[in-house]
Design a protein around this motif. Structure first.
Motif, PDB file in Angstrom:
ATOM      1  N   GLU A 185      -5.064  -7.813  10.091  1.00  0.00           N
ATOM      2  CA  GLU A 185      -4.838  -8.313  11.920  1.00  0.00           C
ATOM      3  C   GLU A 185      -5.250  -7.454  12.844  1.00  0.00           C
ATOM      4  OE1 GLU A 185      -1.568  -9.760  14.651  1.00  0.00           O
ATOM      5  OE2 GLU A 185      -0.635  -9.512  12.487  1.00  0.00           O
ATOM      6  N   TYR A 198      -1.037   2.774   7.285  1.00  0.00           N
ATOM      7  CA  TYR A 198       0.302   2.765   6.296  1.00  0.00           C
ATOM      8  C   TYR A 198       0.660   3.615   5.309  1.00  0.00           C
ATOM      9  CZ  TYR A 198      -2.326  -1.200   9.237  1.00  0.00           C
ATOM     10  OH  TYR A 198      -3.083  -1.348   9.744  1.00  0.00           O
ATOM     11  N   ASN A 254       2.664  -7.250   3.788  1.00  0.00           N
ATOM     12  CA  ASN A 254       2.551  -7.022   4.607  1.00  0.00           C
ATOM     13  C   ASN A 254       1.825  -6.132   5.358  1.00  0.00           C
ATOM     14  OD1 ASN A 254       4.741  -8.934   5.062  1.00  0.00           O
ATOM     15  ND2 ASN A 254       6.529  -7.938   4.766  1.00  0.00           N
ATOM     16  N   THR A 255       2.161  -4.697   4.121  1.00  0.00           N
ATOM     17  CA  THR A 255       1.110  -4.043   4.962  1.00  0.00           C
ATOM     18  C   THR A 255      -0.376  -4.214   5.230  1.00  0.00           C
ATOM     19  OG1 THR A 255       2.164  -2.329   3.522  1.00  0.00           O
ATOM     20  CG2 THR A 255       0.549  -1.344   4.618  1.00  0.00           C
ATOM     21  N   LYS A 281      -1.123  -6.732   7.930  1.00  0.00           N
ATOM     22  CA  LYS A 281      -1.104  -5.672   9.052  1.00  0.00           C
ATOM     23  C   LYS A 281      -2.142  -5.203   9.573  1.00  0.00           C
ATOM     24  CE  LYS A 281       2.241  -3.522   9.472  1.00  0.00           C
ATOM     25  NZ  LYS A 281       3.667  -1.905   9.819  1.00  0.00           N
TER      26      LYS A 281
END
Length: 400
Positions: A183, A126, A176-177, A180
């Protein structure tokens, strides 16, 4: 012995057993309130000094023996920012593989992903383009970074760029990063480093920076979900961030943070965290003593950059003092992290027998021997703690 006497003896033993069991699982705070735990928190016990481990090795994964060694001591860990990056290319893959290894040993262990809210460490997929070599080919990322005043040049520390929390597009990308990464890695939550938003670079916007940090952390908690742990480093007194977090670390990264005044303030904050149902992590890095010339001379005899062996020796010599500093202020769901850095080689694999001695629940709040003095005492089921934060001395008397 008649039947009634036998029954009384039996009831006495049952009562004694239950009292002991309650003490081990006690969630009673030092002010008499009760800690309101959450189902997704790690299991907490006063059986021994509760520990949290946070570590990484940028070059490799842990061996099965190393995983077992750490898993025997704790059920609460975080995989540090660059773990196994040189072997696996991206740190989130290192975190994923390591978390799976720990879960295989103990499915109940709570293992966290790491991310930074201020520095653009280029260790994950990322963040891989936040480098001097790549950033100018990625204007969509460059706009997330702080620029020097009246310049297009980017702010940095040792070529590590700095995120601009005031940019709403960045905040959305960051949330969001991080989600991510949590998860993908199979983590039980995330440790977020740096709560400041580089406010000192724009003091005239202090209120805006603080509110932006609070908004970003609130949105992150919502994004990762209510059953995931969110830890904020040094976040106990960050007003806008505090409501969003499940736990706060007290990172003692220099001698000032280890001062008697700072420790007294932190014990109060640990109680406030517990009253709010939030966990505390009391992280001691003994390398901070090297900021203090007297501390250096008193330990290994000279002001120079210490070797790993010297710091390990120092950590063993100073353990009783720092363990006492933690125990004086510890509340239910308080955890102790100890060593001299953030690497796998800076403490997590060292044997500290005192941290595994039977402790038992605290019997009382700490006592200050004189109203303005710096000596403190506290009684636990299996230990008596005496601490002098002015002289930096302590004695823990183990009862069995």
């Amino acid at each position: 012995m008649n039947k009634s006497v036998r029954m009384l003896n039996y009831l006495f033993l049952v009562t004694l057993f239950c009292s002991s069991l309650m003490a081990q699982n006690s969630c009673v705070l030092s002010d008499g309130n009760t800690f309101q735990s959450k189902e997704f928190y790690p299991k907490f016990s006063w059986e021994v000094t509760p520990q949290y481990f946070m570590f990484g090795d940028g070059t490799r994964l842990l061996s099965s023996k190393e995983v077992a060694t750490i898993a025997e001591k704790t059920t609460f860990i975080c995989i540090e920012k660059n773990h196994a990056q040189k072997t696996l290319k991206y740190a989130e893959i290192g975190a994923k593989q390591e978390i799976a290894a720990f879960k295989a040993v103990n499915p109940e262990i709570k293992a966290l992903f790491y991310f930074n809210s201020a520095y653009a460490w280029p260790f994950t997929s990322y963040n891989e383009n936040f480098t001097k070599k790549n950033i100018y080919q990625h204007p969509e990322l460059k706009k997330f970074l702080i620029k020097k005043p009246n310049s297009e040049e980017l702010e940095h520390r040792n070529n590590i760029f700095q995120f601009d929390v005031l940019n709403p597009e960045f905040r959305e990308w960051w949330v969001n990063t991080v989600a991510k990464g949590v998860e993908f890695s199979g983590a039980d939550g995330v440790f977020i480093d740096q709560m400041h938003g580089f406010v000192w670079l724009r003091n005239e916007k202090k209120v805006e920076v603080e509110k932006a940090m609070g908004e970003m952390m609130t949105n992150l908690k919502a994004k990762i979900g209510p059953d995931k742990i969110l830890i904020g480093n040094n976040a106990s007194s960050v007003t806008d961030v505090f409501p969003a977090i499940d736990a706060a670390m007290f990172e003692h990264y220099n001698a000032k943070k280890l001062s008697k005044e700072s420790l007294l303030k932190e014990w109060a904050e640990m109680l406030n965290n517990a009253k709010a149902g939030k966990m505390s992590i009391f992280r001691i890095g003994v390398e901070a003593e090297w900021d203090n010339a007297q501390g250096v001379e008193a330990t290994v005899g000279g002001k120079h950059k210490p070797s790993e062996k010297e710091l390990e020796l120092l950590s063993k010599e100073r353990l009783e003092y720092y363990q006492a500093c933690f125990l004086i202020g510890a509340q239910p769901y308080s955890y102790f992290q100890y060593g001299w850095g953030w690497k796998l080689s800076t403490g997590p694999l060292v044997d500290y027998p005192e941290l595994l001695k039977p402790l038992g629940a605290p019997k009382e709040a700490y006592k200050r021997t004189t109203p303005k003095g710096w000596e403190f005492t506290r009684e636990f089921e299996h230990a008596s703690v005496w601490l002098d934060t002015e002289k930096k001395e302590a004695k823990i008397t183990w009862k069995n």
